[in-house]
Motif scaffolding. Structure first.
Motif, PDB file in Angstrom:
ATOM      1  N   ASP A 159       1.112  -1.148  -0.029  1.00 10.63           N
ATOM      2  CA  ASP A 159      -0.019  -0.170  -0.124  1.00 10.63           C
ATOM      3  C   ASP A 159       0.861   1.278   0.123  1.00 10.63           C
ATOM      4  OD1 ASP A 159      -2.734  -1.107  -0.021  1.00 10.63           O
ATOM      5  OD2 ASP A 159      -2.466  -1.689   2.219  1.00 10.63           O
ATOM      6  N   PRO A 204       2.129   4.847   1.342  1.00  5.14           N
ATOM      7  CA  PRO A 204       2.071   5.170   2.694  1.00  5.14           C
ATOM      8  C   PRO A 204       0.941   6.438   2.752  1.00  5.14           C
ATOM      9  CG  PRO A 204       3.876   6.446   1.428  1.00  5.14           C
ATOM     10  CD  PRO A 204       3.289   5.101   0.667  1.00  5.14           C
ATOM     11  N   GLU A 205       0.438   6.647   4.106  1.00  6.42           N
ATOM     12  CA  GLU A 205      -0.808   7.650   4.255  1.00  6.42           C
ATOM     13  C   GLU A 205      -0.541   8.771   3.685  1.00  6.42           C
ATOM     14  OE1 GLU A 205      -4.573   8.161   5.155  1.00  6.42           O
ATOM     15  OE2 GLU A 205      -3.566   5.895   5.434  1.00  6.42           O
ATOM     16  N   VAL A 206       1.067   9.415   3.863  1.00  6.18           N
ATOM     17  CA  VAL A 206       1.153  10.647   3.584  1.00  6.18           C
ATOM     18  C   VAL A 206       2.080  10.489   2.302  1.00  6.18           C
ATOM     19  CG1 VAL A 206       2.617  12.799   4.080  1.00  6.18           C
ATOM     20  CG2 VAL A 206       1.081  11.517   5.871  1.00  6.18           C
ATOM     21  N   SER A 232      -4.615   1.049  -4.107  1.00  7.88           N
ATOM     22  CA  SER A 232      -3.718   2.097  -3.173  1.00  7.88           C
ATOM     23  C   SER A 232      -3.465   3.375  -4.064  1.00  7.88           C
ATOM     24  CB  SER A 232      -2.607   1.323  -2.454  1.00  7.88           C
ATOM     25  OG  SER A 232      -1.850   2.018  -1.548  1.00  7.88           O
ATOM     26  N   THR A 287      -6.218   5.449  -5.249  1.00  9.89           N
ATOM     27  CA  THR A 287      -6.956   6.554  -4.011  1.00  9.89           C
ATOM     28  C   THR A 287      -6.111   7.757  -3.830  1.00  9.89           C
ATOM     29  OG1 THR A 287      -5.283   5.135  -2.358  1.00  9.89           O
ATOM     30  CG2 THR A 287      -7.517   4.430  -2.817  1.00  9.89           C
ATOM     31  N   LYS A 288      -4.814   7.667  -4.190  1.00 12.21           N
ATOM     32  CA  LYS A 288      -3.996   8.923  -3.812  1.00 12.21           C
ATOM     33  C   LYS A 288      -3.986   9.997  -5.307  1.00 12.21           C
ATOM     34  CE  LYS A 288      -2.657   7.243   0.083  1.00 12.21           C
ATOM     35  NZ  LYS A 288      -3.178   7.870   1.251  1.00 12.21           N
TER      36      LYS A 288
END
Length: 555
Positions: free
Chosen positions: A294, A296-298, A390, A393-394
């Motif tokens: 995935d 990274p969140e940031v 993933s 989604t970014k």
């Protein structure tokens, strides 16, 4: 066997047949009939439910497969054909899954039991009766193959009709504006005629198939009547045996006839299964690599094109289903050795002539297609190392042709973040400059937008689309001709919304109207030969190259 017993008893020893015995025989028959009725109820009820469950599971699997398949698949296959596979095909498979086991099982039981009983009564007559069954099956084999091919062609032509109807109805405004209703009717009539022709072929073979079975029906009956009568005259069998043979022949012929006539449903089901497997076995061109992770969140949003090339290869062409292969694009080089770094938070505009590969360039970032050569990196890591879902989604995308689902305004905005609260949806609309006009709609956020957003204007649809991206809140933003189809007033409002949306995000904008990209941090000029030049608006104008020529041409 009951009738045989009664007939033999009444002809040999009438006194042995009492009322009490007849009553007991009758009660036995009634008991057997009750068991038969209960078994039939169970079979009809549970069998159909089983078939419906199989159909539902296969439809789920097929739809999930449709969601996984890449852009290349949909570039080469008609939606109407795919709808036919998920509706008509699966219904026939469900009927096949239910009826095939029960029909064959029941027929097998009846044939085996009948043979076991009759062979004890009269061996020659039994062998004669059962010898005709394989002859009949061999005689209908050629029709079976032709039926299968005919049903497969029917499915293809039915899919073409579905595609034609879908295309015509979605473009109904265009056909009416050109007064081309007669053209659409003629196009549909041609497809309808082809479908009729395939059905004629199918029914012709079906007629031959059934005629052969009826012929053997008659041969079986006449064989029993003739040879059974001779055996009866010579005392080889009793009157009860003769009657039993005639009745067993009826049972056997009914069972065989049902199995043979079920061949039509069998062939439809097998054809449907083949078409189902064809979809399920279609290779997913863009999929997660082994060990993919995935994102990274940031995400900072730095994008690097490292010697990237892309061409529509054999695999793009071969995703078309069926016999026809569309190789028009095979080997067509679209992008060649592209090297480019887009910094985190940078606003980059992509301009150039039509056909230069601008949209393809952008489609490679979310992996709608995979590069033929080279690597694309996001924050220093190859995008193929990330899970596709993933990665996407970014990334937020807005295109010229905005697609709104047949849902409410809130439902379409909420699509950007499934499970979002009403407050989040309304906040996204405010950021997109859409809240004011939405509240003026008849039911506000609960207003139904119509098929493909038909009840809204182009500018309204674009702002709802922008609100959808605001709600998603992606670190990377791709704008593909997002305002080119709007009037000046609508474009002004949408540009303001897009400017707000682009703040703090890595933004890549494709535009033909150069006035919309004047304030971009960097302008990339893409031609058929690759990146021709890059710089700010003022730098490129001073350079007097391709961009300056394009700019002067638009003045």
């Amino acid at each position: 066997m009951i009738v045989r017993f009664i007939t033999n008893t009444i002809t040999t020893n009438p006194s042995a047949l009492s009322v009490e015995l007849v009553v007991r025989i009758t009660l036995l028959y009634l008991a057997l009939r009750v068991i038969d009725v209960m078994g039939n109820y169970y079979m009809q009820n549970n069998g159909h439910i089983m078939g419906a469950r199989i159909e539902a599971d296969m439809r789920r699997d097929l739809f999930e497969k449709f969601q996984e398949l890449s852009y290349g698949f949909y570039n080469h296959n008609k939606i109407g054909q795919l709808i036919s596979r998920i509706t008509t095909d699966l219904f026939d498979i469900a009927e096949f899954a239910h009826h095939c086991p029960e029909e064959y099982f029941i027929a097998a039981v009846k044939i085996v039991v009948a043979f076991t009983i009759l062979i004890r009564v009269n061996v020659p007559l039994t062998i004669l009766l059962f010898a005709l069954i394989p002859l009949m099956l061999l005689s209908v084999m050629k029709f079976r193959v032709k039926l299968r091919n005919a049903f497969k062609r029917q499915r293809t032509e039915l899919g073409e009709i579905n595609s034609s109807v879908e295309d015509s109805l979605l473009g109904i405004r265009v056909s009416k504006s050109f007064a081309n209703e007669d053209v659409e009717e003629e196009r549909f009539a041609e497809g309808n005629k082809r479908f009729l022709s395939t059905k004629k072929v199918g029914y012709k073979n079906l007629a031959g198939f059934r005629s052969v079975t009826r012929l053997f029906d008659g041969l079986m009956y006449i064989s029993i009547v003739f040879f059974g009568s001779i055996a009866l005259i010579r005392g080889k069998i009793t009157a009860g045996d003769f009657v039993a043979y005639l009745m067993y022949a009826a049972v056997l012929l009914e069972s065989i006839r049902r199995v043979v006539e079920f061949t039509e449903q069998f062939q439809r089901g097998i054809t449907g299964i083949e078409r189902f497997i064809e979809i399920m076995d279609t290779q997913i061109e863009v999929d997660d690599a082994p060990g993919a992770v995935d994102m990274p969140e940031v995400v900072k949003g730095e994008i690097v094109f490292d010697n990237v090339s892309f061409a529509y290869s054999d695999s793009n062409a071969k995703v078309r289903l069926g016999d026809a292969q569309d190789k028009a694009n095979e080997g067509e080089l679209v992008l060649s050795h592209i090297n480019l770094t887009i910094k985190s938070g940078e606003n980059v505009a992509l301009v150039g002539p039509s056909g230069a590969g601008k949209t393809t360039f952008c489609n490679l970032i979310p992996r709608f297609y995979d590069t033929t050569d080279g690597v694309i990196k996001v924050d220093g890591r190859d995008i193929k190392e990330y899970k596709v879902r993933s990665l996407r989604t970014k990334i937020g995308m807005m295109q010229q042709d905005v697609y709104l689902f047949s849902d409410t305004v809130a439902g379409n905005i909420g699509y950007g973040k499934p499970g979002a609260s009403r407050e989040e949806i309304e906040e996204a609309a405010r950021l997109a400059g859409a809240d004011e006009f939405i509240r003026e709609l008849p039911d506000g956020y609960d207003t139904y937008v119509g098929e493909r957003g038909a009840r809204l204007s182009g500018g309204q649809k674009q702002r709802i689309s922008i609100a959808r991206v605001f709600l998603k809140n992606p670190p990377i933003l791709i704008l593909d001709e997002a305002t080119s189809a709007l009037d000046n007033e609508s474009e002004h409002y949408v540009q303001e919304s897009l400017a707000e949306l682009a703040k703090g995000r890595t933004t890549l904008t494709i535009a033909h109207r150069l006035s919309t990209v004047r304030n971009a941090d960097r302008i990339i000029v893409l031609t058929e030969d690759g990146i021709a030049e890059q710089g700010t608006h003022d730098e490129l104008i001073k350079k007097g190259g391709v961009y300056a020529s394009m700019h002067n041409f638009t003045l």
